[in-house]
Write a protein that holds these residues in place. Structure first.
Motif, PDB file in Angstrom:
ATOM      1  N   ARG A  16      24.681  71.372  56.994  1.00 51.21           N
ATOM      2  CA  ARG A  16      23.515  71.554  57.880  1.00 51.21           C
ATOM      3  C   ARG A  16      23.643  70.783  59.183  1.00 51.21           C
ATOM      4  O   ARG A  16      23.063  71.170  60.184  1.00 51.21           O
ATOM      5  N   ASP A  17      24.377  69.662  59.169  1.00 47.46           N
ATOM      6  CA  ASP A  17      24.550  68.939  60.431  1.00 47.46           C
ATOM      7  C   ASP A  17      25.394  69.768  61.396  1.00 47.46           C
ATOM      8  O   ASP A  17      25.096  69.847  62.589  1.00 47.46           O
ATOM      9  N   ILE A  18      26.443  70.363  60.864  1.00 50.07           N
ATOM     10  CA  ILE A  18      27.289  71.202  61.727  1.00 50.07           C
ATOM     11  C   ILE A  18      26.486  72.409  62.205  1.00 50.07           C
ATOM     12  O   ILE A  18      26.521  72.771  63.385  1.00 50.07           O
ATOM     13  N   TYR A  19      25.737  73.003  61.303  1.00 51.49           N
ATOM     14  CA  TYR A  19      24.925  74.174  61.661  1.00 51.49           C
ATOM     15  C   TYR A  19      23.962  73.823  62.811  1.00 51.49           C
ATOM     16  O   TYR A  19      23.781  74.592  63.750  1.00 51.49           O
ATOM     17  N   THR A  20      23.369  72.620  62.712  1.00 48.50           N
ATOM     18  CA  THR A  20      22.390  72.237  63.718  1.00 48.50           C
ATOM     19  C   THR A  20      23.039  72.098  65.094  1.00 48.50           C
ATOM     20  O   THR A  20      22.508  72.568  66.096  1.00 48.50           O
ATOM     21  N   ASN A  21      24.204  71.466  65.117  1.00 45.57           N
ATOM     22  CA  ASN A  21      24.897  71.333  66.401  1.00 45.57           C
ATOM     23  C   ASN A  21      26.397  71.530  66.202  1.00 45.57           C
ATOM     24  O   ASN A  21      27.142  70.573  66.018  1.00 45.57           O
ATOM     25  N   PRO A  22      26.847  72.773  66.237  1.00 46.22           N
ATOM     26  CA  PRO A  22      28.245  73.038  65.867  1.00 46.22           C
ATOM     27  C   PRO A  22      29.245  72.893  67.017  1.00 46.22           C
ATOM     28  O   PRO A  22      30.451  72.984  66.790  1.00 46.22           O
ATOM     29  N   TYR A  23      28.771  72.646  68.237  1.00 44.02           N
ATOM     30  CA  TYR A  23      29.653  72.895  69.371  1.00 44.02           C
ATOM     31  C   TYR A  23      30.788  71.892  69.529  1.00 44.02           C
ATOM     32  O   TYR A  23      31.869  72.265  70.002  1.00 44.02           O
ATOM     33  N   GLN A  24      30.580  70.644  69.098  1.00 45.25           N
ATOM     34  CA  GLN A  24      31.713  69.707  69.157  1.00 45.25           C
ATOM     35  C   GLN A  24      32.767  70.081  68.120  1.00 45.25           C
ATOM     36  O   GLN A  24      33.968  70.008  68.375  1.00 45.25           O
ATOM     37  N   VAL A  25      32.292  70.469  66.960  1.00 48.97           N
ATOM     38  CA  VAL A  25      33.239  70.903  65.915  1.00 48.97           C
ATOM     39  C   VAL A  25      33.984  72.152  66.383  1.00 48.97           C
ATOM     40  O   VAL A  25      35.202  72.272  66.205  1.00 48.97           O
ATOM     41  N   TYR A  26      33.274  73.068  67.017  1.00 50.76           N
ATOM     42  CA  TYR A  26      33.924  74.284  67.524  1.00 50.76           C
ATOM     43  C   TYR A  26      35.052  73.928  68.500  1.00 50.76           C
ATOM     44  O   TYR A  26      36.129  74.517  68.465  1.00 50.76           O
ATOM     45  N   GLN A  27      34.757  72.966  69.380  1.00 46.30           N
ATOM     46  CA  GLN A  27      35.786  72.624  70.369  1.00 46.30           C
ATOM     47  C   GLN A  27      37.019  72.044  69.677  1.00 46.30           C
ATOM     48  O   GLN A  27      38.158  72.379  70.014  1.00 46.30           O
ATOM     49  N   ARG A  28      36.775  71.192  68.683  1.00 49.24           N
ATOM     50  CA  ARG A  28      37.925  70.613  67.973  1.00 49.24           C
ATOM     51  C   ARG A  28      38.687  71.687  67.196  1.00 49.24           C
ATOM     52  O   ARG A  28      39.918  71.686  67.155  1.00 49.24           O
ATOM     53  N   LEU A  29      37.953  72.606  66.604  1.00 48.44           N
ATOM     54  CA  LEU A  29      38.643  73.693  65.887  1.00 48.44           C
ATOM     55  C   LEU A  29      39.528  74.473  66.859  1.00 48.44           C
ATOM     56  O   LEU A  29      40.705  74.718  66.583  1.00 48.44           O
ATOM     57  N   ARG A  30      38.960  74.849  67.994  1.00 48.36           N
ATOM     58  CA  ARG A  30      39.741  75.638  68.973  1.00 48.36           C
ATOM     59  C   ARG A  30      40.954  74.870  69.462  1.00 48.36           C
ATOM     60  O   ARG A  30      42.054  75.415  69.563  1.00 48.36           O
ATOM     61  N   GLU A 325      33.502  76.848  82.647  1.00 45.98           N
ATOM     62  CA  GLU A 325      32.366  75.984  82.285  1.00 45.98           C
ATOM     63  C   GLU A 325      31.518  76.593  81.164  1.00 45.98           C
ATOM     64  O   GLU A 325      30.322  76.860  81.322  1.00 45.98           O
ATOM     65  N   PRO A 326      32.146  76.807  80.024  1.00 52.07           N
ATOM     66  CA  PRO A 326      31.450  77.528  78.935  1.00 52.07           C
ATOM     67  C   PRO A 326      30.220  76.818  78.396  1.00 52.07           C
ATOM     68  O   PRO A 326      29.336  77.454  77.841  1.00 52.07           O
ATOM     69  N   GLU A 327      30.156  75.487  78.561  1.00 49.08           N
ATOM     70  CA  GLU A 327      29.004  74.756  78.006  1.00 49.08           C
ATOM     71  C   GLU A 327      27.789  74.818  78.939  1.00 49.08           C
ATOM     72  O   GLU A 327      26.743  74.266  78.634  1.00 49.08           O
ATOM     73  N   THR A 328      27.954  75.474  80.092  1.00 46.94           N
ATOM     74  CA  THR A 328      26.829  75.593  81.026  1.00 46.94           C
ATOM     75  C   THR A 328      26.104  76.915  80.782  1.00 46.94           C
ATOM     76  O   THR A 328      26.736  77.980  80.740  1.00 46.94           O
ATOM     77  N   PHE A 329      24.792  76.825  80.623  1.00 51.45           N
ATOM     78  CA  PHE A 329      23.969  78.024  80.466  1.00 51.45           C
ATOM     79  C   PHE A 329      23.593  78.530  81.861  1.00 51.45           C
ATOM     80  O   PHE A 329      22.941  77.823  82.628  1.00 51.45           O
ATOM     81  N   ASP A 330      24.046  79.744  82.182  1.00 54.46           N
ATOM     82  CA  ASP A 330      23.873  80.236  83.553  1.00 54.46           C
ATOM     83  C   ASP A 330      23.575  81.737  83.522  1.00 54.46           C
ATOM     84  O   ASP A 330      24.464  82.555  83.281  1.00 54.46           O
ATOM     85  N   ILE A 331      22.321  82.066  83.815  1.00 53.07           N
ATOM     86  CA  ILE A 331      21.921  83.485  83.718  1.00 53.07           C
ATOM     87  C   ILE A 331      22.585  84.347  84.789  1.00 53.07           C
ATOM     88  O   ILE A 331      22.521  85.573  84.724  1.00 53.07           O
ATOM     89  N   HIS A 332      23.231  83.710  85.775  1.00 53.57           N
ATOM     90  CA  HIS A 332      23.909  84.490  86.826  1.00 53.57           C
ATOM     91  C   HIS A 332      25.377  84.764  86.490  1.00 53.57           C
ATOM     92  O   HIS A 332      26.067  85.443  87.235  1.00 53.57           O
ATOM     93  N   ARG A 333      25.828  84.243  85.371  1.00 47.65           N
ATOM     94  CA  ARG A 333      27.225  84.418  84.977  1.00 47.65           C
ATOM     95  C   ARG A 333      27.558  85.905  84.752  1.00 47.65           C
ATOM     96  O   ARG A 333      26.746  86.650  84.196  1.00 47.65           O
ATOM     97  N   GLN A 334      28.732  86.329  85.157  1.00 46.23           N
ATOM     98  CA  GLN A 334      29.221  87.661  84.775  1.00 46.23           C
ATOM     99  C   GLN A 334      29.830  87.504  83.390  1.00 46.23           C
ATOM    100  O   GLN A 334      30.985  87.086  83.261  1.00 46.23           O
ATOM    101  N   VAL A 335      29.084  87.827  82.373  1.00 41.19           N
ATOM    102  CA  VAL A 335      29.466  87.418  81.018  1.00 41.19           C
ATOM    103  C   VAL A 335      30.683  88.178  80.493  1.00 41.19           C
ATOM    104  O   VAL A 335      31.617  87.597  79.968  1.00 41.19           O
TER     105      VAL A 335
END
Ligand code: HEM
Length: 397
Positions: A16-30, A325-335
């Motif tokens: 559940r800790d990973i589920y709550t905030n998975p993004y550091q683990v994701y970066q290490r996995l990648r 800059e994937p960690e930036t939330f940007d509604i103007h991004r060309q996704v």
């Protein structure tokens, strides 16, 4: 040698800790373990954009027929549940539903979706606080599926609650997975099918009942009642919690980014792009799964035939090999390409409907309730591992 032995990076979908905030683990996995192996649950995992794309595109190597979610592999599934089928069944069954679940059908219900979203948003006007998930996001998707298939509005909350509880029971605890396979679709849709057979209308259920097709034996026939039920069950199961999570993530992310929310309120034409960025940044599916049909090598490591292969859309959607800059939330991004709706032959059949629902829901909400702050202390994440999102998302207006 185990692929995890050289590093301590650890990923468990039930943590559940990973589920709550998975993004550091994701970066290490990648970065450290692009092919990860979890020996406790016995699955391999890929997290980089290119690897997720490869696994999802290559249906001959990575099959869906053993299931698509950890904890729910190798369960008996009825024919027609095509999300868990390979060719030729998948191709035939998906094509049948695609014949009736068309852009034209979606366009037909668009005014009804807007009307319902407007009424739901209107009910929030003047309130000092509300639950973004329960008072708004979760209200919409099941109602829309009801509109699509032709179920009366008054009965749709019952459908939504049923699927929500079944999905969460099944996902949170694998031992309860039988709930999903014994899902009482008949109780939910059966009476409407019988009623629609007597009272045909211009809806998807009537069209499914009348569809003529050539089956695997070469016989031209109509769908049986049990076959229609399976398709309705699939649409409802695939399209309810996922879409509610998309809308609730919009509530969370726009609550935290008031500047971008204001831009969308003042320029509603930005909402469609904003939805794409929400789907990239916080995709509703937490993981999905394939099975290796034969031995295969990934990043120089052998993956034996029969292995479960997990893909993490949330990790791939923030791969800096693909996105600036994937960690930036940007509604103007060309996704561009993301994996919120999967990819390849099983690409979500309801993606355009889900995007439409998300856009209309936000248009109608922002018009009436343009400001809110999320009460994170009281927010509760949902307990499942199929989707990642919110069970309760209180906001203060
Ligand atoms: C934001 C909302 C949604 C998300 C994030 C989503 C996500 C997905 C994903 C990831 C898959 C592929 C699973 C895999 O490859 O194993 C999928 C498949 C599917 N989705 Fe969606 N979905 C959404 C909404 C909907 C809606 C609204 C419907 C229909 C009413 C729908 C119907 C389906 C169906 C029928 C499939 C199976 C396609 C196949 O196997 O060929 N989805 N969805």
């Amino acid at each position: 040698m185990s692929v995890t032995s050289a590093t301590s990076v650890y990923y468990d979908p039930y943590d559940r800790d990973i589920y709550t905030n998975p993004y550091q683990v994701y970066q290490r996995l990648r970065d450290e373990t692009p092919l990860y192996y979890n020996d406790q649950h016995d699955f391999y995992l890929v997290s980089r954009f290119d690897d997720v794309e490869r696994v999802l595109a290559d249906r001959d190597t990575f099959t869906s027929a053993q299931g698509g979610l950890i904890g729910m592999m190798n369960l008996p599934m009825p024919p027609g549940m095509f999300i868990y089928e390979d060719p030729p069944q998948h191709t035939m069954h998906r094509a049948l539903v695609a014949r009736v679940f068309t852009p034209k059908r979606v366009a037909t219900i668009e005014p009804m979706i807007r009307d319902f979203c407007a009424r739901t948003a209107e009910s929030l006007v003047g309130r000092e606080s509300f639950d973004f998930m329960w008072d708004f996001a979760a209200e919409i998707p099941m109602q829309v599926i009801g509109m699509l298939v032709g179920i009366p509005e008054s009965d749709q909350t019952r459908l939504r609650d049923h699927f929500h509880s079944v999905m969460h029971a099944g996902m949170a605890d694998p031992s309860e997975n039988e709930a999903l396979t014994t899902m009482a679709a008949d109780d939910l849709f059966g009476e409407y099918i019988d009623w629609r057979a007597e009272h045909p209308s211009d809806d998807l259920m009537t069209q499914l009942l009348n569809l003529e097709f050539e089956d695997e034996t070469g016989t031209t026939r109509r769908l049986r009642r049990d076959e229609v039920l399976i398709y309705l069950e699939l649409l409802a199961a695939a399209g309810s919690d996922t879409t509610a999570q998309l809308i609730s993530w919009a509530g969370k992310l726009l609550g935290e980014n008031p500047g971008q929310r204001r831009e969308m309120t003042e320029h509603p034409e930005l909402i469609a792009g904003g939805i794409e960025e929400i789907l990239r940044y916080e995709p509703p599916p937490y993981h999905f799964c394939r099975t290796a049909a034969h031995d295969v090598e990934i990043h120089g490591q052998a993956v034996p035939a029969g292995s479960a292969m997990v893909v993490l859309p949330g990790a791939a959607n923030r791969d800096d090999r693909r996105f600036a800059e994937p960690e930036t939330f940007d509604i103007h991004r060309q996704v561009g390409r993301i994996f919120a709706f999967g990819f390849g032959p099983h690409l979500c059949l309801g993606a355009n409907l889900a995007r439409l629902e998300g856009r209309i829901a936000l248009e109608e909400l922002l018009r009436r309730v343009p400001d809110w702050t999320v009460d994170m202390e009281n927010a509760v994440m949902n307990p499942g591992v199929a989707t990642r999102g919110w069970q309760s998302l209180p906001v203060v207006v």
